[in-house]
Enzyme design. Structure first.
Site, short mmCIF file in Angstrom:
data_model
loop_
_atom_site.label_atom_id
_atom_site.label_comp_id
_atom_site.label_asym_id
_atom_site.label_seq_id
_atom_site.Cartn_x
_atom_site.Cartn_y
_atom_site.Cartn_z
N GLN A 122 0.82 -1.21 0.00
CA GLN A 122 0.00 0.00 0.00
C GLN A 122 0.85 1.26 0.00
OE1 GLN A 122 -2.94 -0.13 3.05
NE2 GLN A 122 -3.76 1.91 2.64
N CYS A 148 -6.60 0.07 1.46
CA CYS A 148 -6.15 -1.27 1.86
C CYS A 148 -7.11 -2.33 1.34
CB CYS A 148 -6.00 -1.36 3.38
SG CYS A 148 -7.53 -1.07 4.29
N HIS A 174 -8.86 -2.15 8.84
CA HIS A 174 -7.82 -2.46 7.86
C HIS A 174 -8.10 -3.83 7.27
CE1 HIS A 174 -3.88 -1.96 6.09
NE2 HIS A 174 -3.43 -3.08 6.62
N ASN A 176 -0.67 -8.36 5.43
CA ASN A 176 -0.97 -6.94 5.64
C ASN A 176 -0.53 -6.17 4.40
OD1 ASN A 176 -1.11 -4.27 6.42
ND2 ASN A 176 -0.33 -4.64 8.48
N TRP A 219 0.27 -3.27 4.01
CA TRP A 219 1.35 -2.32 4.28
C TRP A 219 2.73 -2.96 4.09
CZ3 TRP A 219 -0.77 -0.08 9.55
CH2 TRP A 219 -1.89 0.71 9.28
#
Length: 640
Positions: free
Chosen positions: A78, A84, A255, A288, A290
């Site tokens: 991301q 997300c 998220h 995740n 991220w």
């Protein structure tokens, strides 16, 4: 999976091959005038993302590639957008080759080729499923950067660009990048697959407390993973303060996490066998978007569980870990900490498949007030003013329904109405709109949510005809929608548009209906036995040349049917309603009795217990058994 014969619409009429050929002829790289490399494509707010410079991959790095060693969940990290939901879905997409081959068509021909530099024209294409239609989106490869770094989605490999280009194509669909800020997992999952997405509420299912529910969920998710379904999970934030707050176990609220594996890990031969005292351990792998902030519990980096087994044993049981935002959890921990799971299934509608297939019915509709936007069932006086659709179920089977509103995104996100639907079992020959919910059997309904789509799987239900009434929560809310219904056999999905039968224009002198009669055949008792098991009875209800046959109830002389028929009658005095009972046989059915309903009075949902007669008119009440009917009858054709 239904991809083979899908037609593709060209977004904004742009043809990839024609544009590439035209660009090559001009001796220049493609610049997309429909999504220009300037602030208009970033946001409706000037300078929102700072001093952005649009650059082509060859200006960012040496040797750019669409893919570096194929596609994987780690290729999607991301950037500076709160998308997300899209990033997690892209991680899932990378894990299923058959799906990303559809989304990124002819990827090999789109790849940079050092041996053929003249083939590079700075143009790429992607395909997304939008409201029942695969849509091809053409883009140039100018990407937003700051200090030579990609602003939005990027890969861990600096020279890999498929995920950044995919995001740009998706942003083009909605007008700009900012429109992707905030959304639901199910949206992107559906747009990547054409599948049907379902959001499971793990708290309501009580999977953390109920072992049987947890085992059933794990088996379902394993099966869906094998079917190439895309899945993701989240912990919703309950307030603005909680948004993207990290819990004490390292999970982020508000998220989305992509689910990249669901498997039973066999522990025999590893140090984990003694540690968990069981032969296999249900586990799940998540990522995740991220690329950081991982789970801190069991099987997290450096946790005691890893110290129990060697690196070779970890590889043997299929457990590895890297510092890339991807992590393993036990399924028990997953159910304890995550609250929602989005599951998107690509429904198998292929006629050539050896696996279970579904027949799809799809219609485009709209809520338009006040005549076709009546609100939810709470609004009793207007609910049936909504669009109505009938579908048929063959044999006793289940059905799946997806209602998707054609909402649009803008800088404030997705502007959804609150929607849902109700399913009713209706007369076997229903062809006109419903006017009284009380005369029909409610089968099921959904909750109302401000989601782009609502999904329901239900059954098994009895063979028969059903009506689905989609609606917004409040009346007079106007928007368009797509309704899809999946059944094992052809379901004949059709909109009910007429309120009642009308005299055809070519029969201006003909007689039009003057009475409507709804007959529900509830049950019979004490029928004549046909064999040691009893009988296999069914009913034939007929009037003025129209015949309706109920389902067969096997091995009983006391059948329960619950099937109904409706007749719009031109000659109610001369042509009564007849109900015959037959026994189903392999060669020739046998007659069990009949009742002729002669009355022309008005009734509303009135119950009658009647005797059975023989086939000839002069033989009265000489057949064993009683028949129970429920009748509504009126000279006002829109009563039922």
């Amino acid at each position: 999976m239904g991809f083979l014969f899908d037609s593709v619409k060209k977004y904004k009429g742009q043809d990839y091959h024609a544009l590439k050929k035209e660009t090559k002829k001009k001796g220049m790289l493609f610049i997309d005038s429909e999504f220009p490399p300037d602030d208009r494509s970033l946001s409706s707010t000037p300078d929102k993302f700072g001093n952005v410079v649009w650059k082509r991959p060859k200006q960012i790095c040496d040797n750019p590639q669409l893919f570096v060693e194929g596609a994987s969940a780690g290729d999607v990290t991301q950037g500076r957008l709160g998308n997300c939901w899209f990033v997690a879905a892209s991680s899932c997409l990378a894990s299923v080759k058959v799906i990303w081959h559809k989304v990124i068509p002819d990827y090999k021909s789109q790849e940079w080729n050092p041996q053929k530099p003249d083939d590079y024209q700075g143009i790429f294409r992607f395909q997304f499923w939008r409201f029942g239609q695969w849509t091809e989106v053409v883009i140039d490869d100018l990407l937003p950067t700051i200090n030579d770094q990609l602003v939005f989605i990027h890969s861990q490999s600096r020279n890999e660009f498929w995920s950044a280009l995919l995001e740009k194509a998706y942003a083009k669909l909605f007008g700009n990048y900012e429109a992707l800020d905030g959304g639901e997992l199910s949206e992107a999952l559906e747009d990547f697959t054409g599948g049907v997405a379902d959001t499971l509420d793990l708290l309501k299912m009580q999977v953390s407390e109920k072992v049987e529910e947890r085992i059933a969920l794990f088996a379902r998710m394993q099966k869906e993973m094998d079917r190439h379904s895309l899945m993701a999970a989240s912990i919703p934030a309950t307030s603005a303060e909680e948004m993207e707050a990290t819990t004490n176990v390292g999970l982020v609220k508000g998220h989305a996490y992509g689910i990249t594996a669901v498997k039973n890990v066999h522990l025999e031969g590893s140090g984990l066998f003694r540690f968990f005292n069981r032969e296999k351990l249900p586990m799940i792998r998540l990522r995740n978007p991220w690329g950081r902030c991982e789970w801190k519990g069991a099987f997290s980096d450096g946790s005691p569980e890893w110290q129990k087994i060697t690196k070779s044993d970890r590889q043997k049981v299929g457990l590895t870990f890297e510092e890339d935002g991807e992590f393993w959890m036990t399924f028990e921990d997953f159910c304890r900490h995550f609250h929602q799971t989005a599951l998107c299934r690509v429904v198998n509608t292929s006629l050539l498949s050896l696996k279970k297939t579904w027949s799809e019915g799809a219609v485009h509709g709209a809520w338009r007030g006040p005549d076709r936007a009546g609100g939810c069932p709470n609004h009793k006086d207007t609910f049936l003013k909504n669009p109505q659709y009938f579908f048929d179920v063959e044999d006793d089977d289940e059905f799946m329904i997806q209602l998707m509103q054609k909402s649009r995104r803008n800088k404030d996100g997705c502007m959804n109405k609150t929607i849902g639907f109700t399913v009713l079992k209706v007369e076997l020959n229903r062809r006109y709109r419903l006017h009284d919910v009380g005369l029909q059997e409610k089968v099921t309904s959904t909750v109302y949510r401000d989601s782009r789509s609502i999904f329901l799987r239900h059954g098994p239900v009895k063979k028969g005809r059903y009506v689905v009434v989609p609606s917004t929560f409040d009346p007079n809310q106007e928007t368009q929608f797509l309704l899809r219904i999946f059944t094992s056999a052809a379901n004949n999905l059709t909109e009910l548009t007429e309120e009642a039968p009308r005299r055809p224009w070519w029969k201006c002198c003909g007689k039009k209906p003057s009475m409507v009669t709804q007959v529900k055949v509830i049950r019979a008792a004490g029928l004549e036995k046909q064999d040691s098991q009893g009988a296999d009875p069914y009913c034939v209800v007929s009037c003025e040349g129209e015949r309706v046959t109920t389902h067969v109830v096997n091995n009983t002389v006391n059948p329960e049917w619950g099937d109904s028929a409706v007749f719009y009658r031109k000659r109610p005095v001369k042509c009564p309603v007849k109900i015959q009972i037959w026994n189903s046989n392999v060669i020739r059915d046998t007659y069990l009795g009949k009742h002729v309903f002669m009355s022309t009075d008005d009734f509303y949902n009135q119950t009658f217990e009647v005797s059975l007669s023989g086939r000839k008119k002069d033989v009265a009440a000489n057949r064993p058994g009683k028949l129970v009917l429920q009748v509504t009858q009126s000279r006002h054709l829109t009563v039922v």
